[in-house]
Design a protein around this motif. Structure first.
Motif, PDB file in Angstrom:
ATOM      1  N   LEU A 150       0.946  -1.338   0.023  1.00 32.49           N
ATOM      2  CA  LEU A 150      -0.033  -0.141  -0.118  1.00 32.49           C
ATOM      3  C   LEU A 150       0.890   1.234   0.179  1.00 32.49           C
ATOM      4  N   LEU A 180      -5.563   2.457   3.686  1.00 33.85           N
ATOM      5  CA  LEU A 180      -6.922   1.794   3.362  1.00 33.85           C
ATOM      6  C   LEU A 180      -7.630   2.496   4.378  1.00 33.85           C
ATOM      7  N   TYR A 200     -11.984   1.679   1.971  1.00 31.23           N
ATOM      8  CA  TYR A 200     -11.600   1.819   0.630  1.00 31.23           C
ATOM      9  C   TYR A 200     -10.201   2.310   0.500  1.00 31.23           C
ATOM     10  N   GLY A 201      -9.262   2.182  -0.613  1.00 32.95           N
ATOM     11  CA  GLY A 201      -8.036   2.938  -1.085  1.00 32.95           C
ATOM     12  C   GLY A 201      -7.827   2.582  -2.327  1.00 32.95           C
ATOM     13  N   ARG A 202      -6.502   2.638  -2.659  1.00 39.26           N
ATOM     14  CA  ARG A 202      -5.969   2.578  -3.783  1.00 39.26           C
ATOM     15  C   ARG A 202      -4.483   1.866  -3.994  1.00 39.26           C
ATOM     16  N   ARG A 210      -8.861   0.608  -7.368  1.00 37.97           N
ATOM     17  CA  ARG A 210      -9.558   0.871  -6.246  1.00 37.97           C
ATOM     18  C   ARG A 210      -9.598  -0.473  -5.465  1.00 37.97           C
ATOM     19  N   SER A 259     -10.733  -2.563  -1.856  1.00 32.20           N
ATOM     20  CA  SER A 259     -11.521  -2.485  -0.542  1.00 32.20           C
ATOM     21  C   SER A 259     -11.159  -3.525   0.442  1.00 32.20           C
ATOM     22  N   ASN A 318      -9.383  -1.286   7.499  1.00 28.17           N
ATOM     23  CA  ASN A 318      -8.287  -0.331   7.222  1.00 28.17           C
ATOM     24  C   ASN A 318      -7.016  -0.734   7.624  1.00 28.17           C
TER      25      ASN A 318
END
Length: 149
Positions: free
Chosen positions: A103, A107, A111-113, A122, A124, A127
């Motif tokens: 990462l 996150l 959600y994040g990238r 994208r 999911s 966290n």
């Protein structure tokens, strides 16, 4: 009634010519149905050459041959499974299941990238902070589901 007169005048040859015309139309409008109707027309012409019959019977033979040949083709084609050399061609997200990444953004809120190759996806999952190694475990549309490693 010109078609009936034409069939009556030329008999079997009219069916053979009609079958060849349907073959030519199949080349311009592919789909498979005109191919089988063309074969039915040629077979009807051959049958009429061997056993002369009136034009209503000729149409009946053509119709039955057409329906039978198309239904057999559809049944055969429906049950045939085609293996592809690119099974994930239009399913890019599924192609990444099992891949791992790190990462570069946290996150947050589920959600994040995540950058994979030349694309930022994208994702999911739970966290997670920056630098966490994640594994892609599935996809939901264009969103990749991840879990920490």
């Amino acid at each position: 009634m010109e078609v009936v007169d034409f069939i009556g005048q030329y008999g079997a040859w009219s069916w053979i010519v009609a079958g060849l015309i349907l073959f030519a139309l199949e080349l311009m409008v592919p789909g498979g149905f005109l191919l089988w109707l063309g074969i039915s027309g040629i077979v009807t012409g051959v049958i009429v050459m061997v056993q002369p019959m009136d034009w209503p019977w000729q149409w009946l033979v053509f119709g039955v041959l057409g329906l039978v040949s198309i239904s057999l083709w559809v049944r055969f084609n429906r049950n045939r499974h085609q293996n592809s050399d690119r099974p994930y061609l239009n399913r890019r997200a599924e192609r990444f299941v099992g891949h791992e990444g790190v990462l570069e953004e946290p996150l947050m809120n589920g959600y994040g990238r995540l950058a994979l190759g030349d694309t930022v996806w994208r994702i999911s999952g739970p966290n997670l902070p920056i630098g966490t190694r994640v594994r892609i475990v599935g996809s939901e549309g264009a969103v990749l589901k991840v879990e920490p490693i």
